[in-house]
Design a protein around this motif. Structure first.
Motif, PDB file in Angstrom:
ATOM      1  N   THR A   1       0.873  -1.164   0.000  1.00  0.00           N
ATOM      2  CA  THR A   1       0.000   0.000   0.000  1.00  0.00           C
ATOM      3  C   THR A   1       0.913   1.216   0.000  1.00  0.00           C
ATOM      4  OG1 THR A   1      -1.833  -1.125   1.067  1.00  0.00           O
ATOM      5  CG2 THR A   1      -1.729   1.259   1.360  1.00  0.00           C
ATOM      6  N   VAL A   2       0.581   2.203  -0.808  1.00  0.00           N
ATOM      7  CA  VAL A   2       1.445   3.362  -1.019  1.00  0.00           C
ATOM      8  C   VAL A   2       0.664   4.639  -0.738  1.00  0.00           C
ATOM      9  CG1 VAL A   2       2.886   4.593  -2.698  1.00  0.00           C
ATOM     10  CG2 VAL A   2       2.666   2.096  -2.830  1.00  0.00           C
ATOM     11  N   LEU A   3       1.315   5.593  -0.086  1.00  0.00           N
ATOM     12  CA  LEU A   3       0.752   6.932   0.136  1.00  0.00           C
ATOM     13  C   LEU A   3       1.550   7.936  -0.668  1.00  0.00           C
ATOM     14  CD1 LEU A   3       0.334   7.253   4.021  1.00  0.00           C
ATOM     15  CD2 LEU A   3      -1.412   6.663   2.349  1.00  0.00           C
ATOM     16  N   SER A   4       0.881   8.994  -1.108  1.00  0.00           N
ATOM     17  CA  SER A   4       1.609  10.108  -1.720  1.00  0.00           C
ATOM     18  C   SER A   4       2.312  10.860  -0.588  1.00  0.00           C
ATOM     19  CB  SER A   4       0.651  11.033  -2.462  1.00  0.00           C
ATOM     20  OG  SER A   4      -0.165  11.727  -1.532  1.00  0.00           O
ATOM     21  N   PRO A   5       3.400  11.559  -0.889  1.00  0.00           N
ATOM     22  CA  PRO A   5       4.103  12.316   0.164  1.00  0.00           C
ATOM     23  C   PRO A   5       3.203  13.326   0.873  1.00  0.00           C
ATOM     24  CG  PRO A   5       5.454  12.151  -1.797  1.00  0.00           C
ATOM     25  CD  PRO A   5       4.096  11.615  -2.166  1.00  0.00           C
ATOM     26  N   ASP A   6       2.299  13.973   0.139  1.00  0.00           N
ATOM     27  CA  ASP A   6       1.393  14.955   0.752  1.00  0.00           C
ATOM     28  C   ASP A   6       0.554  14.315   1.842  1.00  0.00           C
ATOM     29  OD1 ASP A   6       2.344  16.809  -1.021  1.00  0.00           O
ATOM     30  OD2 ASP A   6       0.594  16.741  -2.344  1.00  0.00           O
ATOM     31  N   ILE A   7      -0.008  13.146   1.553  1.00  0.00           N
ATOM     32  CA  ILE A   7      -0.888  12.461   2.503  1.00  0.00           C
ATOM     33  C   ILE A   7      -0.085  11.942   3.696  1.00  0.00           C
ATOM     34  CG2 ILE A   7      -2.558  10.573   2.803  1.00  0.00           C
ATOM     35  CD1 ILE A   7      -3.396  13.010   0.980  1.00  0.00           C
TER      36      ILE A   7
ATOM     37  N   VAL B   1       5.900   5.242   0.799  1.00  0.00           N
ATOM     38  CA  VAL B   1       5.612   6.626   0.403  1.00  0.00           C
ATOM     39  C   VAL B   1       6.341   6.872  -0.910  1.00  0.00           C
ATOM     40  CG1 VAL B   1       5.815   9.056   1.024  1.00  0.00           C
ATOM     41  CG2 VAL B   1       5.411   7.347   2.813  1.00  0.00           C
ATOM     42  N   ALA B   2       5.587   7.272  -1.919  1.00  0.00           N
ATOM     43  CA  ALA B   2       6.179   7.492  -3.238  1.00  0.00           C
ATOM     44  C   ALA B   2       5.401   8.553  -3.992  1.00  0.00           C
ATOM     45  CB  ALA B   2       6.183   6.191  -4.029  1.00  0.00           C
ATOM     46  N   ASP B   3       6.067   9.167  -4.934  1.00  0.00           N
ATOM     47  CA  ASP B   3       5.450  10.167  -5.794  1.00  0.00           C
ATOM     48  C   ASP B   3       4.453   9.476  -6.727  1.00  0.00           C
ATOM     49  OD1 ASP B   3       4.773  12.302  -7.378  1.00  0.00           O
ATOM     50  OD2 ASP B   3       6.731  12.443  -8.364  1.00  0.00           O
ATOM     51  N   LEU B   4       3.182   9.805  -6.602  1.00  0.00           N
ATOM     52  CA  LEU B   4       2.137   9.194  -7.426  1.00  0.00           C
ATOM     53  C   LEU B   4       1.705  10.087  -8.584  1.00  0.00           C
ATOM     54  CD1 LEU B   4      -0.037   7.589  -4.591  1.00  0.00           C
ATOM     55  CD2 LEU B   4       1.698   6.498  -6.025  1.00  0.00           C
ATOM     56  N   ASN B   5       2.383  11.214  -8.781  1.00  0.00           N
ATOM     57  CA  ASN B   5       2.000  12.132  -9.861  1.00  0.00           C
ATOM     58  C   ASN B   5       2.060  11.479 -11.241  1.00  0.00           C
ATOM     59  OD1 ASN B   5       1.238  14.366  -8.323  1.00  0.00           O
ATOM     60  ND2 ASN B   5       3.379  15.026  -8.100  1.00  0.00           N
ATOM     61  N   PRO B   6       3.109  10.726 -11.581  1.00  0.00           N
ATOM     62  CA  PRO B   6       3.112  10.083 -12.911  1.00  0.00           C
ATOM     63  C   PRO B   6       1.931   9.118 -13.100  1.00  0.00           C
ATOM     64  CG  PRO B   6       5.312  10.040 -11.961  1.00  0.00           C
ATOM     65  CD  PRO B   6       4.373  10.514 -10.888  1.00  0.00           C
ATOM     66  N   LEU B   7       1.595   8.380 -12.059  1.00  0.00           N
ATOM     67  CA  LEU B   7       0.456   7.456 -12.147  1.00  0.00           C
ATOM     68  C   LEU B   7      -0.856   8.222 -12.261  1.00  0.00           C
ATOM     69  CD1 LEU B   7      -0.592   4.555 -12.099  1.00  0.00           C
ATOM     70  CD2 LEU B   7      -0.574   4.673  -9.593  1.00  0.00           C
ATOM     71  N   SER B   8      -0.996   9.288 -11.492  1.00  0.00           N
ATOM     72  CA  SER B   8      -2.207  10.129 -11.572  1.00  0.00           C
ATOM     73  C   SER B   8      -2.387  10.688 -12.978  1.00  0.00           C
ATOM     74  CB  SER B   8      -2.120  11.284 -10.571  1.00  0.00           C
ATOM     75  OG  SER B   8      -2.257  10.820  -9.250  1.00  0.00           O
TER      76      SER B   8
ATOM     77  N   ASP C   1      -4.356   9.701  -4.118  1.00  0.00           N
ATOM     78  CA  ASP C   1      -3.689   9.950  -2.841  1.00  0.00           C
ATOM     79  C   ASP C   1      -2.916   8.728  -2.376  1.00  0.00           C
ATOM     80  OD1 ASP C   1      -4.832  12.581  -2.525  1.00  0.00           O
ATOM     81  OD2 ASP C   1      -6.731  11.584  -2.063  1.00  0.00           O
ATOM     82  N   GLY C   2      -3.215   7.578  -2.975  1.00  0.00           N
ATOM     83  CA  GLY C   2      -2.541   6.354  -2.559  1.00  0.00           C
ATOM     84  C   GLY C   2      -2.925   5.175  -3.426  1.00  0.00           C
ATOM     85  N   ILE C   3      -2.316   4.047  -3.117  1.00  0.00           N
ATOM     86  CA  ILE C   3      -2.610   2.774  -3.773  1.00  0.00           C
ATOM     87  C   ILE C   3      -2.920   1.773  -2.679  1.00  0.00           C
ATOM     88  CG2 ILE C   3      -1.685   0.896  -5.192  1.00  0.00           C
ATOM     89  CD1 ILE C   3       0.245   2.984  -6.418  1.00  0.00           C
ATOM     90  N   LEU C   4      -4.053   1.108  -2.784  1.00  0.00           N
ATOM     91  CA  LEU C   4      -4.445   0.084  -1.818  1.00  0.00           C
ATOM     92  C   LEU C   4      -3.996  -1.267  -2.371  1.00  0.00           C
ATOM     93  CD1 LEU C   4      -5.957  -0.332   0.865  1.00  0.00           C
ATOM     94  CD2 LEU C   4      -8.040  -0.665  -0.468  1.00  0.00           C
ATOM     95  N   GLY C   5      -3.012  -1.884  -1.695  1.00  0.00           N
ATOM     96  CA  GLY C   5      -2.394  -3.107  -2.193  1.00  0.00           C
ATOM     97  C   GLY C   5      -2.710  -4.347  -1.366  1.00  0.00           C
ATOM     98  N   GLN C   6      -2.073  -5.443  -1.757  1.00  0.00           N
ATOM     99  CA  GLN C   6      -2.302  -6.748  -1.141  1.00  0.00           C
ATOM    100  C   GLN C   6      -1.942  -6.806   0.334  1.00  0.00           C
ATOM    101  OE1 GLN C   6      -3.649  -9.734  -1.940  1.00  0.00           O
ATOM    102  NE2 GLN C   6      -4.463  -8.664  -3.703  1.00  0.00           N
ATOM    103  N   ASP C   7      -0.979  -6.028   0.785  1.00  0.00           N
ATOM    104  CA  ASP C   7      -0.608  -6.073   2.199  1.00  0.00           C
ATOM    105  C   ASP C   7      -1.793  -5.720   3.097  1.00  0.00           C
ATOM    106  OD1 ASP C   7      -0.479  -3.438   1.229  1.00  0.00           O
ATOM    107  OD2 ASP C   7       1.071  -2.849   2.655  1.00  0.00           O
ATOM    108  N   VAL C   8      -2.689  -4.858   2.628  1.00  0.00           N
ATOM    109  CA  VAL C   8      -3.900  -4.518   3.378  1.00  0.00           C
ATOM    110  C   VAL C   8      -5.051  -5.447   2.987  1.00  0.00           C
ATOM    111  CG1 VAL C   8      -5.673  -2.744   3.744  1.00  0.00           C
ATOM    112  CG2 VAL C   8      -3.252  -2.127   3.782  1.00  0.00           C
TER     113      VAL C   8
END
Length: 175
Positions: A58-64, A111-118, A126-133
């Motif tokens: 699961t990944v959060l943007s730096p802002d969040i 925590v990673a920059d999600l701007n390219p994906l957005s 604001d984030g990616i909900l992944g398998q760990d959750v």
């Protein structure tokens, strides 16, 4: 000669046994042309996460995450991910509390920059909900008609159930 009478007495006894119940919650989702965006609450605010069943993290943007651009540059992590462009991107990590419907999950996140994906998906993320959750749930259902992600988490709880145990007592009487 003494007559012997044998009497069998049957006792029925209630016992307490553990039972399994499920805690189910639902999270609003939005479909775009190529993805599913789910609402996740962090710090009392609704955030938009890409539902990615293929992502291990699961990944959060730096802002969040509350990180400044300097924090992002200083972040040293052994975690990395392959981006849309096929190159590896390093990530920092932190711990956060995700509110998915009625369920709170405290979890480590990247925590990673999600701007390219957005930009690639043409939606603000604001984030990616992944398998760990997602793997913390016993069942994850996407209900396209109701526009909900349904999450079921099994939990053991103590409950009073009437289970009958047969106990035979042998009494011997002498006349």
């Amino acid at each position: 000669m003494a007559n012997r009478v044998l009497i069998f007495v049957l006792f029925l006894m209630p016992i307490s046994v553990p039972s399994i119940s499920a805690q189910t919650t639902s999270v609003a989702l939005t479909r775009t042309s190529s993805s599913i965006i789910v609402d996740v609450t962090i710090g009392g605010k609704t955030r938009h996460f890409l539902l990615d069943t293929g992502a291990g993290l699961t990944v959060l943007s730096p802002d969040i995450a509350g990180w400044s651009p300097v924090d992002v540059m200083k972040a040293v992590s052994r975690r990395s991910a392959v981006g849309l462009d096929g190159s590896a991107h390093s990530m920092g990590s932190t711990t956060t509390t995700l509110e998915l419907g009625k369920i709170l999950i405290v979890t480590p996140v990247a925590v990673a920059d999600l701007n390219p994906l957005s930009k690639a998906l043409n939606t603000e993320l604001d984030g990616i909900l992944g398998q760990d959750v997602l793997s913390q749930f016993s069942r994850v259902t996407i209900d396209y008609k109701k526009k909900q992600l349904i999450l079921e988490k099994k939990r053991a709880r103590s409950a009073r159930r009437m289970e009958m145990i047969l106990q035979l007592e042998l009494f011997e009487f002498h006349e």
